[in-house]
Design a protein around this motif. Sequence first.
Motif, mmCIF file in Angstrom:
data_model
loop_
_atom_site.group_PDB
_atom_site.id
_atom_site.type_symbol
_atom_site.label_atom_id
_atom_site.label_comp_id
_atom_site.label_asym_id
_atom_site.label_seq_id
_atom_site.Cartn_x
_atom_site.Cartn_y
_atom_site.Cartn_z
ATOM 1 N N HIS A 4 10.432 6.560 1.594
ATOM 2 C CA HIS A 4 9.053 6.721 2.052
ATOM 3 C C HIS A 4 8.280 5.447 1.711
ATOM 4 C CE1 HIS A 4 5.337 8.703 3.126
ATOM 5 N NE2 HIS A 4 4.827 8.370 1.953
ATOM 6 N N ASN A 5 7.754 4.776 2.737
ATOM 7 C CA ASN A 5 6.982 3.558 2.558
ATOM 8 C C ASN A 5 5.584 3.924 2.060
ATOM 9 O OD1 ASN A 5 5.705 1.109 2.679
ATOM 10 N ND2 ASN A 5 6.258 0.664 4.800
ATOM 11 N N LEU A 6 5.260 3.559 0.830
ATOM 12 C CA LEU A 6 3.959 3.867 0.248
ATOM 13 C C LEU A 6 2.907 2.821 0.602
ATOM 14 C CD1 LEU A 6 5.173 4.919 -3.317
ATOM 15 C CD2 LEU A 6 4.605 6.414 -1.380
ATOM 16 N N ALA A 7 3.318 1.707 1.215
ATOM 17 C CA ALA A 7 2.396 0.614 1.547
ATOM 18 C C ALA A 7 2.266 0.415 3.047
ATOM 19 C CB ALA A 7 2.861 -0.672 0.877
ATOM 20 N N GLU A 8 2.565 1.453 3.793
ATOM 21 C CA GLU A 8 2.504 1.377 5.253
ATOM 22 C C GLU A 8 1.109 0.975 5.740
ATOM 23 O OE1 GLU A 8 4.885 4.017 8.470
ATOM 24 O OE2 GLU A 8 3.659 5.101 7.016
ATOM 25 N N MET A 9 0.067 1.468 5.088
ATOM 26 C CA MET A 9 -1.298 1.158 5.523
ATOM 27 C C MET A 9 -1.641 -0.318 5.367
ATOM 28 S SD MET A 9 -3.436 3.041 2.540
ATOM 29 C CE MET A 9 -4.622 2.032 1.721
ATOM 30 N N TYR A 10 -0.830 -1.063 4.608
ATOM 31 C CA TYR A 10 -1.023 -2.502 4.449
ATOM 32 C C TYR A 10 -0.054 -3.295 5.318
ATOM 33 C CZ TYR A 10 -3.728 -1.005 0.439
ATOM 34 O OH TYR A 10 -4.653 -0.395 -0.376
ATOM 35 N N ASP A 11 0.643 -2.602 6.200
ATOM 36 C CA ASP A 11 1.643 -3.218 7.079
ATOM 37 C C ASP A 11 2.772 -3.888 6.291
ATOM 38 O OD1 ASP A 11 0.386 -2.409 9.459
ATOM 39 O OD2 ASP A 11 -0.979 -4.138 9.350
ATOM 40 N N ALA A 12 3.018 -3.418 5.090
ATOM 41 C CA ALA A 12 4.129 -3.932 4.290
ATOM 42 C C ALA A 12 5.392 -3.166 4.671
ATOM 43 C CB ALA A 12 3.844 -3.763 2.809
ATOM 44 N N THR A 94 9.626 -3.064 -15.896
ATOM 45 C CA THR A 94 9.001 -4.181 -15.215
ATOM 46 C C THR A 94 9.951 -5.369 -15.241
ATOM 47 O OG1 THR A 94 6.757 -3.510 -15.739
ATOM 48 C CG2 THR A 94 7.091 -5.832 -15.345
ATOM 49 N N VAL A 95 10.217 -5.917 -14.076
ATOM 50 C CA VAL A 95 10.891 -7.205 -13.945
ATOM 51 C C VAL A 95 9.968 -8.079 -13.098
ATOM 52 C CG1 VAL A 95 13.251 -6.355 -14.262
ATOM 53 C CG2 VAL A 95 12.279 -6.446 -11.966
ATOM 54 N N ARG A 96 10.292 -9.328 -12.936
ATOM 55 C CA ARG A 96 9.407 -10.229 -12.204
ATOM 56 C C ARG A 96 9.118 -9.741 -10.798
ATOM 57 N NH1 ARG A 96 9.008 -14.212 -8.695
ATOM 58 N NH2 ARG A 96 11.183 -14.295 -8.117
ATOM 59 N N GLU A 97 10.120 -9.189 -10.116
ATOM 60 C CA GLU A 97 9.990 -8.854 -8.701
ATOM 61 C C GLU A 97 9.327 -7.506 -8.418
ATOM 62 O OE1 GLU A 97 13.497 -11.510 -9.381
ATOM 63 O OE2 GLU A 97 12.801 -9.627 -10.257
ATOM 64 N N PHE A 98 9.384 -6.586 -9.369
ATOM 65 C CA PHE A 98 8.848 -5.248 -9.114
ATOM 66 C C PHE A 98 8.638 -4.472 -10.399
ATOM 67 C CE2 PHE A 98 13.472 -5.139 -8.377
ATOM 68 C CZ PHE A 98 13.876 -4.240 -9.350
ATOM 69 N N ASP A 99 7.800 -3.447 -10.273
ATOM 70 C CA ASP A 99 7.654 -2.409 -11.291
ATOM 71 C C ASP A 99 8.390 -1.193 -10.738
ATOM 72 O OD1 ASP A 99 5.925 -4.065 -12.763
ATOM 73 O OD2 ASP A 99 4.180 -3.318 -11.693
ATOM 74 N N GLU A 169 5.893 -11.552 -2.904
ATOM 75 C CA GLU A 169 5.873 -11.391 -1.435
ATOM 76 C C GLU A 169 7.228 -10.936 -0.937
ATOM 77 O OE1 GLU A 169 4.179 -14.603 0.785
ATOM 78 O OE2 GLU A 169 2.515 -14.791 -0.619
ATOM 79 N N PRO A 170 7.295 -10.066 0.051
ATOM 80 C CA PRO A 170 6.206 -9.606 0.909
ATOM 81 C C PRO A 170 5.440 -8.415 0.338
ATOM 82 C CG PRO A 170 8.250 -8.717 1.743
ATOM 83 C CD PRO A 170 8.587 -9.555 0.527
ATOM 84 N N TYR A 171 5.574 -8.157 -0.948
ATOM 85 C CA TYR A 171 4.938 -7.029 -1.618
ATOM 86 C C TYR A 171 5.414 -5.714 -1.008
ATOM 87 C CZ TYR A 171 2.220 -10.769 -3.629
ATOM 88 O OH TYR A 171 1.856 -11.917 -4.278
ATOM 89 N N GLY A 172 4.759 -4.650 -1.304
ATOM 90 C CA GLY A 172 5.162 -3.347 -0.797
ATOM 91 C C GLY A 172 5.282 -2.331 -1.907
ATOM 92 N N ALA A 173 5.456 -1.098 -1.509
ATOM 93 C CA ALA A 173 5.635 0.010 -2.436
ATOM 94 C C ALA A 173 6.440 1.078 -1.711
ATOM 95 C CB ALA A 173 4.292 0.563 -2.896
ATOM 96 N N THR A 174 7.459 1.609 -2.386
ATOM 97 C CA THR A 174 8.362 2.555 -1.733
ATOM 98 C C THR A 174 8.788 3.623 -2.734
ATOM 99 O OG1 THR A 174 9.172 0.775 -0.308
ATOM 100 C CG2 THR A 174 10.546 2.750 -0.456
#
Length: 178
Positions: A4-12, A94-99, A169-174
């Motif tokens: 499930h894309n949690l950042a869909e509203m940001y076009d991520a 937490t790592v550099r690329e994501f939480d 980048e490209p950021y996002g949340a899933t």
Amino acid sequence: METHNLAEMYDAPPMSWAEVTARLDQGFNQGPGSQVGEPGRYTTWVSTINADGGPHVNAVGAVWLDGSFYLVTGPETRRGRNLARDPRCALSLTVREFDLVVEGRVTRVLGDELERVAKHYHDDEGWPAEVDESGEAVTAPFNAQSAGPAPWHVFRIDATSAHAVATVEPYGATRWRF
């Protein structure tokens, strides 16, 4: 697996679980003064459930091995007692690329799996863990102060869901459900 894309509203775009696990496979030494690009401090936390239903959160020295997180704790610590009574937990990292937050249930590790995890801690993580005489726990000359006295139990987190927030980048949340 459900994604499930949690950042869909940001076009991520949705994040890839395969990319998340590939990054975890690279390791994440989080001790003070650790690898360049990492936070340089302990940033793995486990949440357990107290007997009254309230949360309990501790920093923990977890490792990622063969597609699962493992953690070590003393059986008499609050974390150890909580996990023995109720195996539900959440681990955050937490790592550099994501939480990342992984929710699931723990299974106590014994036998060949315990040997393999102890060997990983010893050979790959620099912690001289070994399986104790009982064959049901690990021991070492030292451990985190919050782990209680040896011997320590080892638990595998069997994930039921996870969610991540990209910090590059490209950021996002899933969110993933397994």
